[in-house]
Enzyme design. Sequence first.
Site, PDB file in Angstrom:
ATOM      1  N   HIS A   1      36.070  40.632  36.761  1.00 31.88           N
ATOM      2  CA  HIS A   1      36.492  39.237  36.873  1.00 31.88           C
ATOM      3  C   HIS A   1      37.303  38.884  35.641  1.00 31.88           C
ATOM      4  O   HIS A   1      36.999  39.343  34.545  1.00 31.88           O
ATOM      5  CB  HIS A   1      35.269  38.310  36.988  1.00 31.88           C
ATOM      6  CG  HIS A   1      35.616  36.964  37.500  1.00 31.88           C
ATOM      7  ND1 HIS A   1      36.067  35.955  36.690  1.00 31.88           N
ATOM      8  CD2 HIS A   1      35.600  36.464  38.760  1.00 31.88           C
ATOM      9  CE1 HIS A   1      36.316  34.889  37.429  1.00 31.88           C
ATOM     10  NE2 HIS A   1      36.042  35.170  38.684  1.00 31.88           N
TER      11      HIS A   1
ATOM     12  N   ASP B   1      31.896  38.250  45.290  1.00 28.54           N
ATOM     13  CA  ASP B   1      32.294  38.883  46.548  1.00 28.54           C
ATOM     14  C   ASP B   1      31.556  40.173  46.852  1.00 28.54           C
ATOM     15  O   ASP B   1      31.659  40.702  47.957  1.00 28.54           O
ATOM     16  CB  ASP B   1      33.802  39.168  46.531  1.00 28.54           C
ATOM     17  CG  ASP B   1      34.592  37.884  46.574  1.00 28.54           C
ATOM     18  OD1 ASP B   1      34.110  36.941  47.216  1.00 28.54           O
ATOM     19  OD2 ASP B   1      35.665  37.820  45.964  1.00 28.54           O
TER      20      ASP B   1
HETATM   21  N1  ACO Z   1      37.387  48.794  39.534  1.00 30.10           N
HETATM   22  C1  ACO Z   1      37.810  49.685  38.605  1.00 30.10           C
HETATM   23  N2  ACO Z   1      38.413  49.342  37.461  1.00 30.10           N
HETATM   24  C2  ACO Z   1      38.595  48.037  37.227  1.00 30.10           C
HETATM   25  C3  ACO Z   1      38.178  47.044  38.129  1.00 30.10           C
HETATM   26  C4  ACO Z   1      37.553  47.463  39.317  1.00 30.10           C
HETATM   27  N3  ACO Z   1      37.141  46.576  40.215  1.00 30.10           N
HETATM   28  N4  ACO Z   1      38.497  45.832  37.640  1.00 30.10           N
HETATM   29  C5  ACO Z   1      39.096  46.049  36.467  1.00 30.10           C
HETATM   30  N5  ACO Z   1      39.159  47.383  36.205  1.00 30.10           N
HETATM   31  C6  ACO Z   1      39.669  48.015  34.976  1.00 30.10           C
HETATM   32  C7  ACO Z   1      41.181  48.000  34.955  1.00 30.10           C
HETATM   33  O1  ACO Z   1      41.713  49.191  35.518  1.00 30.10           O
HETATM   34  C8  ACO Z   1      41.442  47.882  33.484  1.00 30.10           C
HETATM   35  O2  ACO Z   1      41.237  49.147  32.888  1.00 30.10           O
HETATM   36  P1  ACO Z   1      42.120  49.590  31.591  1.00 30.10           P
HETATM   37  O3  ACO Z   1      41.764  48.611  30.516  1.00 30.10           O
HETATM   38  O4  ACO Z   1      41.693  50.976  31.325  1.00 30.10           O
HETATM   39  O5  ACO Z   1      43.553  49.487  32.016  1.00 30.10           O
HETATM   40  C9  ACO Z   1      40.327  46.973  32.982  1.00 30.10           C
HETATM   41  O6  ACO Z   1      39.245  47.182  33.904  1.00 30.10           O
HETATM   42  C10 ACO Z   1      40.688  45.508  32.956  1.00 30.10           C
HETATM   43  O7  ACO Z   1      41.169  45.163  34.252  1.00 30.10           O
HETATM   44  P2  ACO Z   1      42.284  44.075  34.523  1.00 30.10           P
HETATM   45  O8  ACO Z   1      42.870  44.304  35.880  1.00 30.10           O
HETATM   46  O9  ACO Z   1      43.232  44.045  33.359  1.00 30.10           O
HETATM   47  O10 ACO Z   1      41.416  42.760  34.487  1.00 30.10           O
HETATM   48  P3  ACO Z   1      41.859  41.374  35.028  1.00 30.10           P
HETATM   49  O11 ACO Z   1      41.034  40.376  34.313  1.00 30.10           O
HETATM   50  O12 ACO Z   1      43.330  41.211  34.973  1.00 30.10           O
HETATM   51  O13 ACO Z   1      41.495  41.464  36.577  1.00 30.10           O
HETATM   52  C11 ACO Z   1      40.311  41.392  38.610  1.00 30.10           C
HETATM   53  C12 ACO Z   1      40.375  40.918  37.154  1.00 30.10           C
HETATM   54  C13 ACO Z   1      41.675  41.186  39.309  1.00 30.10           C
HETATM   55  C14 ACO Z   1      39.291  40.555  39.363  1.00 30.10           C
HETATM   56  C15 ACO Z   1      39.934  42.901  38.631  1.00 30.10           C
HETATM   57  O14 ACO Z   1      38.700  43.093  37.980  1.00 30.10           O
HETATM   58  C16 ACO Z   1      39.890  43.471  40.059  1.00 30.10           C
HETATM   59  O15 ACO Z   1      40.933  43.876  40.581  1.00 30.10           O
HETATM   60  N6  ACO Z   1      38.676  43.521  40.689  1.00 30.10           N
HETATM   61  C17 ACO Z   1      38.550  43.976  42.049  1.00 30.10           C
HETATM   62  C18 ACO Z   1      38.970  42.861  42.996  1.00 30.10           C
HETATM   63  C19 ACO Z   1      37.950  41.761  43.060  1.00 30.10           C
HETATM   64  O16 ACO Z   1      36.753  41.995  43.205  1.00 30.10           O
HETATM   65  N7  ACO Z   1      38.443  40.514  42.988  1.00 30.10           N
HETATM   66  C20 ACO Z   1      37.584  39.337  43.121  1.00 30.10           C
HETATM   67  C21 ACO Z   1      37.647  38.477  41.906  1.00 30.10           C
HETATM   68  S1  ACO Z   1      36.496  37.188  42.052  1.00 30.10           S
HETATM   69  C22 ACO Z   1      37.210  36.043  43.071  1.00 30.10           C
HETATM   70  O17 ACO Z   1      38.394  35.927  43.238  1.00 30.10           O
HETATM   71  C23 ACO Z   1      36.281  35.156  43.754  1.00 30.10           C
END
Ligand code: ACO
Length: 405
Positions: A282, A340
């Site tokens: 998140h 979720d």
């Molecule tokens: N699975 C694996 N790796 C992940 C995940 C995941 N679900 N989420 C983040 N990471 C990793 C990224 O690859 C990144 O790694 P790095 O630092 O080595 O490059 C690091 O964790 C940070 O991730 P970001 O994408 O930069 O984090 P951001 O805050 O921008 O994104 C997000 C948050 C979009 C929710 C992300 O965690 C994600 O894509 N999760 C899966 C989708 C999801 O569940 N979304 C629901 C959000 S809640 C809602 O809307 C109600």
Amino acid sequence: VIDIRKLYGQTGMFTFDPGFMSTAACESAITYIDGDKGELLYRGFPIEQLAVNCDFMDICYLILNGDLPNQEQKADFDSQVTHHTMVNEQLHFFLRGFRRDAHPMAVLTGLVGALSAFYHDSTDITNPQHRHISAIRLIAKMPTLVAMAYKYSQGQPFIYPQNDLSYTGNFLRMMFATPCEDYKVNEVVERALDRIFILHADHEQNASTSTVRLCGSSGTNPFAAISAGVACLWGPAHGGANEACLQMLEELQANGGIDKVGEFMEKVKDKNSGVRLMGFGHRVYKNYDPRAKLMQETCKEVLSALGLENDPLFKLAMELERIALSDPYFVQRKLYPNVDFYSGIVQRAIGIPTSLFTAIFALARTVGWIAQWNEMLSDPDYKIGRPRQLFTGSVTRDVPPMDKR
Ligand code: ACO
């Protein structure tokens, strides 16, 4: 922070903050999140207390008005919402223009936008009464629209609202009743869905809420602004994650289930695979999403009440969570289950098709969107949202004649 004199020869500074990682775009008194602690408050009340002691109508009143209703205020609010659950019959014709297999979020974006063409009596956004009635109409009509979209996709007749039921009970009936048989609302299911609505009601300046504020800041029609929020919510990085999460669990179950969890997790950690653990991570929570804990509880309750204690997808989700919470990849990046992760399992158990999950989220988030829109417009100093850019294109050049291009 960038000195724009070096860039454009203008005076002053501006911030370059892709993804708005550290830029506040507004002041708001509605929802507070402490992402490090995993804390969520609506108008100061902890989500854990609200989820146990309130129903969704209490939460709508709270988010819109700033405090919980007393008995009289609650009865009045319920009655206002109840009296606006019907949609104009013309909207049925609009719906019939869609393909039956259209994605419900595409249909909902269209239907909510179309409401702007129906309510010409309340378009003065500077008038608090007009803003109030728009909020009530949106909250009241959203379940009707989502249920209509579902019934249409099934080729079944629409079921009209029955206003002696609760908000959530009425929605369940519009979804699952048919003209051929009686429908009795299951109380455990009603309570579970109501909790899903409560947990999704607002979440401060997320992508869809910011979209509603930005869109509304031009002074546009509220139904049009909310339709923009619905469109934004659809994406898999936002509201679409619940649908993507359940698809992930189903796919994993079909390809070996719990035995293949280790292999799947290796794929998730491989940056070249493009696979993420949906329902994890998140932007704001760098701790357990408090909503995920409550949703996990609800999941257990519903599965047990419906005799689905051995649901393989729930077991799979628990195993994924167990592994992730002790894996350095997730620990170092502070990736925890978000709301979720379990909500899809609950909705599936209730009988809601996967493609409708994000529409249910939109239904619940409507109160947050419209309260944030109203808060923005109530500020006498609000401005149209207009981000700047860091220009990386060509410097000035002359247009060459056609034979020289
Ligand atoms: N699975 C694996 N790796 C992940 C995940 C995941 N679900 N989420 C983040 N990471 C990793 C990224 O690859 C990144 O790694 P790095 O630092 O080595 O490059 C690091 O964790 C940070 O991730 P970001 O994408 O930069 O984090 P951001 O805050 O921008 O994104 C997000 C948050 C979009 C929710 C992300 O965690 C994600 O894509 N999760 C899966 C989708 C999801 O569940 N979304 C629901 C959000 S809640 C809602 O809307 C109600």
